[in-house]
Design a protein around this motif. Structure first.
Motif, mmCIF file in Angstrom:
data_model
loop_
_atom_site.group_PDB
_atom_site.id
_atom_site.type_symbol
_atom_site.label_atom_id
_atom_site.label_comp_id
_atom_site.label_asym_id
_atom_site.label_seq_id
_atom_site.Cartn_x
_atom_site.Cartn_y
_atom_site.Cartn_z
ATOM 1 N N ILE A 26 0.853 -1.187 0.000
ATOM 2 C CA ILE A 26 0.000 0.000 0.000
ATOM 3 C C ILE A 26 0.888 1.235 0.000
ATOM 4 O O ILE A 26 1.828 1.330 0.789
ATOM 5 C CB ILE A 26 -0.909 0.024 1.248
ATOM 6 C CG1 ILE A 26 -1.759 -1.246 1.322
ATOM 7 C CG2 ILE A 26 -1.795 1.266 1.276
ATOM 8 C CD1 ILE A 26 -2.309 -1.521 2.695
ATOM 9 N N LEU A 45 -4.864 6.248 0.354
ATOM 10 C CA LEU A 45 -4.243 4.923 0.296
ATOM 11 C C LEU A 45 -4.344 4.405 -1.127
ATOM 12 O O LEU A 45 -5.437 4.410 -1.715
ATOM 13 C CB LEU A 45 -4.939 3.951 1.245
ATOM 14 C CG LEU A 45 -5.135 4.360 2.700
ATOM 15 C CD1 LEU A 45 -5.787 3.235 3.485
ATOM 16 C CD2 LEU A 45 -3.811 4.752 3.336
ATOM 17 N N TYR A 46 -3.223 3.951 -1.669
ATOM 18 C CA TYR A 46 -3.189 3.356 -3.002
ATOM 19 C C TYR A 46 -2.960 1.869 -2.825
ATOM 20 O O TYR A 46 -1.860 1.433 -2.447
ATOM 21 C CB TYR A 46 -2.082 3.979 -3.846
ATOM 22 C CG TYR A 46 -2.235 5.470 -4.034
ATOM 23 C CD1 TYR A 46 -2.892 5.995 -5.144
ATOM 24 C CD2 TYR A 46 -1.718 6.360 -3.086
ATOM 25 C CE1 TYR A 46 -3.038 7.362 -5.317
ATOM 26 C CE2 TYR A 46 -1.854 7.731 -3.246
ATOM 27 C CZ TYR A 46 -2.517 8.230 -4.365
ATOM 28 O OH TYR A 46 -2.651 9.591 -4.524
ATOM 29 N N ALA A 47 -3.982 1.064 -3.072
ATOM 30 C CA ALA A 47 -3.913 -0.375 -2.811
ATOM 31 C C ALA A 47 -3.293 -1.094 -4.001
ATOM 32 O O ALA A 47 -3.844 -1.044 -5.111
ATOM 33 C CB ALA A 47 -5.294 -0.920 -2.521
ATOM 34 N N ARG A 48 -2.167 -1.757 -3.764
ATOM 35 C CA ARG A 48 -1.541 -2.603 -4.775
ATOM 36 C C ARG A 48 -1.916 -4.065 -4.576
ATOM 37 O O ARG A 48 -1.498 -4.923 -5.348
ATOM 38 C CB ARG A 48 -0.025 -2.455 -4.720
ATOM 39 C CG ARG A 48 0.487 -1.027 -4.798
ATOM 40 C CD ARG A 48 0.084 -0.329 -6.070
ATOM 41 N NE ARG A 48 0.671 1.001 -6.170
ATOM 42 C CZ ARG A 48 0.349 1.896 -7.090
ATOM 43 N NH1 ARG A 48 -0.586 1.598 -7.994
ATOM 44 N NH2 ARG A 48 0.915 3.080 -7.124
ATOM 45 N N SER A 96 -5.303 -6.573 -2.572
ATOM 46 C CA SER A 96 -6.598 -6.564 -1.889
ATOM 47 C C SER A 96 -6.463 -7.113 -0.484
ATOM 48 O O SER A 96 -5.623 -7.983 -0.214
ATOM 49 C CB SER A 96 -7.607 -7.396 -2.670
ATOM 50 O OG SER A 96 -7.814 -6.866 -3.960
ATOM 51 N N ALA A 124 -7.628 -3.540 6.060
ATOM 52 C CA ALA A 124 -6.637 -2.739 6.783
ATOM 53 C C ALA A 124 -7.366 -1.902 7.816
ATOM 54 O O ALA A 124 -8.501 -1.463 7.591
ATOM 55 C CB ALA A 124 -5.862 -1.845 5.827
ATOM 56 N N LEU A 145 -9.721 -2.984 1.303
ATOM 57 C CA LEU A 145 -9.004 -2.458 0.148
ATOM 58 C C LEU A 145 -9.116 -3.415 -1.031
ATOM 59 O O LEU A 145 -9.063 -4.637 -0.869
ATOM 60 C CB LEU A 145 -7.538 -2.238 0.492
ATOM 61 C CG LEU A 145 -7.238 -1.245 1.624
ATOM 62 C CD1 LEU A 145 -5.754 -1.211 1.915
ATOM 63 C CD2 LEU A 145 -7.757 0.144 1.280
ATOM 64 N N GLU A 146 -9.229 -2.835 -2.204
ATOM 65 C CA GLU A 146 -9.280 -3.620 -3.433
ATOM 66 C C GLU A 146 -8.121 -3.214 -4.322
ATOM 67 O O GLU A 146 -7.871 -2.023 -4.529
ATOM 68 C CB GLU A 146 -10.608 -3.379 -4.165
ATOM 69 C CG GLU A 146 -10.764 -4.199 -5.434
ATOM 70 C CD GLU A 146 -12.084 -3.926 -6.141
ATOM 71 O OE1 GLU A 146 -12.159 -4.191 -7.362
ATOM 72 O OE2 GLU A 146 -13.029 -3.426 -5.486
ATOM 73 N N GLU A 147 -7.395 -4.189 -4.801
ATOM 74 C CA GLU A 147 -6.234 -3.918 -5.639
ATOM 75 C C GLU A 147 -6.594 -3.000 -6.799
ATOM 76 O O GLU A 147 -7.620 -3.160 -7.448
ATOM 77 C CB GLU A 147 -5.666 -5.232 -6.180
ATOM 78 C CG GLU A 147 -4.419 -5.061 -7.032
ATOM 79 C CD GLU A 147 -3.869 -6.384 -7.528
ATOM 80 O OE1 GLU A 147 -2.901 -6.357 -8.319
ATOM 81 O OE2 GLU A 147 -4.408 -7.442 -7.137
ATOM 82 N N TYR A 150 -8.056 5.257 -2.186
ATOM 83 C CA TYR A 150 -9.061 5.646 -1.198
ATOM 84 C C TYR A 150 -8.618 6.952 -0.543
ATOM 85 O O TYR A 150 -7.613 6.992 0.179
ATOM 86 C CB TYR A 150 -9.217 4.551 -0.143
ATOM 87 C CG TYR A 150 -9.630 3.217 -0.717
ATOM 88 C CD1 TYR A 150 -10.952 2.798 -0.697
ATOM 89 C CD2 TYR A 150 -8.683 2.371 -1.309
ATOM 90 C CE1 TYR A 150 -11.339 1.574 -1.228
ATOM 91 C CE2 TYR A 150 -9.057 1.149 -1.851
ATOM 92 C CZ TYR A 150 -10.378 0.755 -1.811
ATOM 93 O OH TYR A 150 -10.754 -0.457 -2.345
#
Length: 774
Positions: free
Chosen positions: A715, A731-734, A736, A739, A752-754, A758
């Motif tokens: 993330i 938040l940048y989700a790399r 899923s 958190a 979070l979804e890849e 957010y």
């Protein structure tokens, strides 16, 4: 001046004022002025010594049993005597990294307006000045793309560039010869007689070539002379025979320079900058404006030291300098990881009993503390590969010294895979040194969640480390705990309960060992379950974890450094190895273990005596320790102390004279890297699915922002704050997964979804969810 520049009014008088550049293999520190400039050239694989097996005396497990029985009975002197018999090998051809050569350029210009700068946006070192009414500029960079170092020398007036260049060896066997009118060829062998027998070491070959626009370049005796050029270009390449299976390495420098000159300087620089910025530009940091921002870097350091004035932009500069040094010293294609001095080497450590090697009791680990959180995971790769090779070499040490399965390494290592105990049990018998460095495999996985890396590299190496400790450890007869030993707590000493035995260093079950083993066993157990493998090992690990001793609080309210509540023989000692449980591990946190956190705080406060061995890595340990205890103001005090008191003028950190036998201040790179990690840690904690925003924000950093820091779980995180309160985060989700995002007492669970970003408000509520655009 740019926030991303180190700059200075006047010449750099010596190496400690020089500007460092590097391409992940070759390093240079450039110092001097308008009259003369010196480039100290280094290369990661230029090592003395050789690969050799250090055999044990065959005592194996029977010998271990005798030692342990002595320690269990409280006879520390006898235990130490037996350990010296079995676990103290003789020093052989361990070797050291050596600096290669100096390039000395004589211009003969008189000037009083010299400006030197290191531009971290472009990874270039430059100088400008005027002489006889005309302006001159110099610029240099080390490119990873082309594997060389390049420089341009220019004057505003046509035909004004003239200088002489020679190359001189710095160590070992070395010779430089003029080869034609525009080239100096050199060759050498990395030999010395303090850390090896003076006959063994890698071979090197290299070339320096000059190209001019107008004017001429000619050879005169042992130097090249440029006369009346509009511009001149310098190209440097070198290679060694380290790890080479054939003789092709000898021609590589020539091939590289031919290709580089065909490209031309401008294209070389453009490709270098694009490559470098693909890493550097990922992270930005704003800690607020500084009144001192317009001053030269060395003046700002002195103001911080002498006047104690807040300079948040200097902290940001130091933070980005650590990232710059990481990129300059450790790239995915680097043949070795960063050593004691990164990829640079001034020769000072080598002339003492020290060695410019891989110290495994804090220094090498700290070199890589910031790598993941500051979004430079690729720069971690050389260490991952080195650990894998170390583990393979460590299988012999496990057999030779302990009669055990798996692999082990101790207090330090080298380019040749040295894994035996050091040649003095007091500091050399750190049985978890290899495990400590191998914990970086765990860190690399937890940040990136790369399943292939876990399967192919991290789990196999750590599984074999677990095999060693499962075979090596013993159940303590007094309490039934599974303990290591004999071992030390680097590099500290204590008084046993029978004080008449004098100061001791070896014991059973030091806290450092137990913390590392617990993290190892827990990680291997989780990994085996995730991968659906090794059911028998899983059962062994679960049982072993249940027998590990707990962290304990001593009579002074401190976190015990040893299994027993011993009195410290040296309360001012520089090492704080047992606080690994606080940082970088998370076995101690204020929220989950408040009593242990209070004990860790007491340990930090108790070590801060007037006699403290005040050196670069200790300042980092204080800063990261207080950061993990949410005490940002104390963390900042130690960061300021590191920059103001423990840095040379070029912002490279040092260990003070008088510590560890040093007779002068010695450049040690870990303070730069560790200090960068400490700054990042005040802004972001992440572990066990938690992302804690601004956990230890110092009150002096009233308003600011960061972009691109990295949390475990793959993330990336941005945050903005004002009046010491979070105003917004993204938040940048790399990957899923769930958190828990925290700020102060606020906590919100986010699924979070890849591929999604957010954006959160001050209350951690989602304002916007979008596809990741970066």
């Amino acid at each position: 001046m740019s926030q991303a520049k180190l700059w200075y009014n006047g010449p750099g008088e010596d190496w400690k004022q020089g500007l460092p550049i590097g391409n992940g293999r070759i390093g240079a520190v450039i110092y001097g002025g308008s009259e003369q400039e010196t480039w100290c050239m280094t290369e990661l694989t230029y090592w003395s010594g050789k690969k050799e097996r250090i055999a044990g005396n065959g005592g194996g497990k029977a010998g271990l049993k005798r030692m342990r029985e002595a320690f269990y009975k409280g006879d520390y002197n006898e235990g130490d005597r037996l350990a010296k018999e079995q676990l103290q090998p003789k020093k052989q051809n361990f070797g050291t990294n050596l600096s290669v050569c100096d390039m000395v350029l004589r211009f003969g210009h008189q000037s009083e307006d010299v400006i030197r700068e290191l531009d971290m946006e472009l990874a270039t070192a430059a100088m400008s000045y005027s002489s006889a009414g005309h302006a001159f500029t110099r610029e240099a960079f080390a490119t990873n793309v082309d594997g060389i170092v390049a420089a341009r020398f220019a004057g505003e007036q046509a035909g004004s560039v003239s200088f002489a260049l020679r190359v001189t060896g710095r160590s070992g066997s070395f010779a430089a010869v003029v080869a034609g009118d525009d080239t100096i060829a050199f060759h050498g062998q990395a030999t010395e007689d303090m850390h090896s027998d003076g006959t063994c070491g890698v071979l090197c070959r290299g070339l320096v070539k000059l190209v001019v626009r107008s004017g001429s370049v000619q050879s005169k005796a042992d130097e090249l002379v440029v006369t009346d050029a509009d511009e001149a270009y310098l190209y440097f390449a070198m290679h060694t025979d380290y790890g080479q299976a054939d003789e092709n390495w000898k021609a590589r420098s020539g091939e590289q320079l031919t290709a580089a000159i065909a490209k031309g300087y401008d294209q070389l620089k453009a490709e270098h900058v694009a490559d470098y910025r693909s890493l550097y530009a990922r992270v930005s940091l704003d800690l607020g404006a500084s009144e001192a921002a317009a001053l030269p870097t060395d003046e700002r350091m002195r103001r911080l030291q002498q006047e104690g004035q807040d300079d948040p932009e200097l902290i940001s500069l130091f933070f980005q300098y650590g990232r710059y040094l990481t990129i300059a010293g450790s790239r995915a294609n680097s043949p070795l990881p960063l050593h004691l001095q990164g990829v640079w080497n001034d020769g000072e450590a080598n002339r003492m009993a020290w060695s410019c090697d891989y110290h495994l009791d804090i220094n090498t680990q700290m070199n890589y503390y910031p790598t993941e959180i500051v979004n430079l995971a690729e720069c971690h790769v050389p260490l991952m590969d080195y650990i894998e090779r170390l583990a393979d070499a460590g299988k012999l040490a496990a057999q030779d010294f302990y009669g055990c399965e798996g692999w082990v390494a101790h207090v330090f290592s080298n380019a040749w895979g040295f894994t035996a105990p050091g040649w003095e049990t007091g500091w050399g018998l750190n049985v978890t040194g290899g495990l400590w460095i191998a914990m970086h495999l765990k860190e690399h996985y937890e940040y990136g969640l790369d399943r292939a890396f876990l399967t192919e590299q991290a789990y196999p190496v750590l599984k074999e480390a677990a095999a060693f400790f499962l075979d090596y450890m013993a159940v303590h007869p007094a309490n039934g705990w599974l303990v290591t030993g004999p071992s030390n707590s680097p590099e500290n000493s204590f008084y046993p309960l029978d004080r008449e035995q004098g100061p001791q260093q070896l014991s059973m079950g030091s806290t450092m060992d137990q913390v590392l083993v617990r993290d190892l066993f827990a990680f291997c157990l989780d990994a085996a379950k995730l991968l659906g493998t090794d059911l028998e090992l899983q059962a062994k690990l679960e049982h072993a974890i249940s027998l590990l001793p707990p962290l304990k609080i001593g009579s002074r309210g401190q976190l015990q450094e040893w299994l027993e509540d011993y009195e410290e023989a040296q309360p001012e000692h520089r090492h704080l190895a047992h606080l690994f449980a606080l940082y970088p591990s998370n076995q101690i946190t204020p929220r989950d273990t408040p009593e242990l956190s209070a004990a860790a705080r007491q340990t930090l406060l108790g070590r801060m005596t007037d006699e403290l061995e005040d050196i670069e890595f200790t300042a980092v340990l204080f800063a990261t320790g207080f950061s993990r205890l949410y005490d940002g103001d104390r963390a900042l005090w130690h960061i300021n102390h590191l920059i103001g008191e423990l840095c040379f003028d070029n912002l490279l950190t040092y260990s003070k004279a008088g510590v560890g036998g040093a007779d002068t201040n010695i450049f040690i790179a870990d303070g730069n890297y560790g200090g960068t990690a400490a700054v990042a840690d005040t802004l972001l904690h992440s572990h066990a699915g938690d992302i804690h925003l601004l956990p230890a924000l110092p009150s002096a950093w009233r308003s600011g922002s960061f972009k691109g820091l990295r949390a475990k779980g793959n993330i990336e995180v941005d945050a903005v704050w004002d009046n010491n309160r979070l105003t917004e985060a993204t938040l940048y989700a790399r990957a899923s997964g769930p958190a828990v995002v925290r700020f102060g007492e606020l906590a919100v669970k986010v699924e979070l979804e890849e591929g999604q970003a957010y954006r959160l408000d001050a209350g951690l509520q989602i304002l916007e969810r979008t596809a990741v655009a970066r």
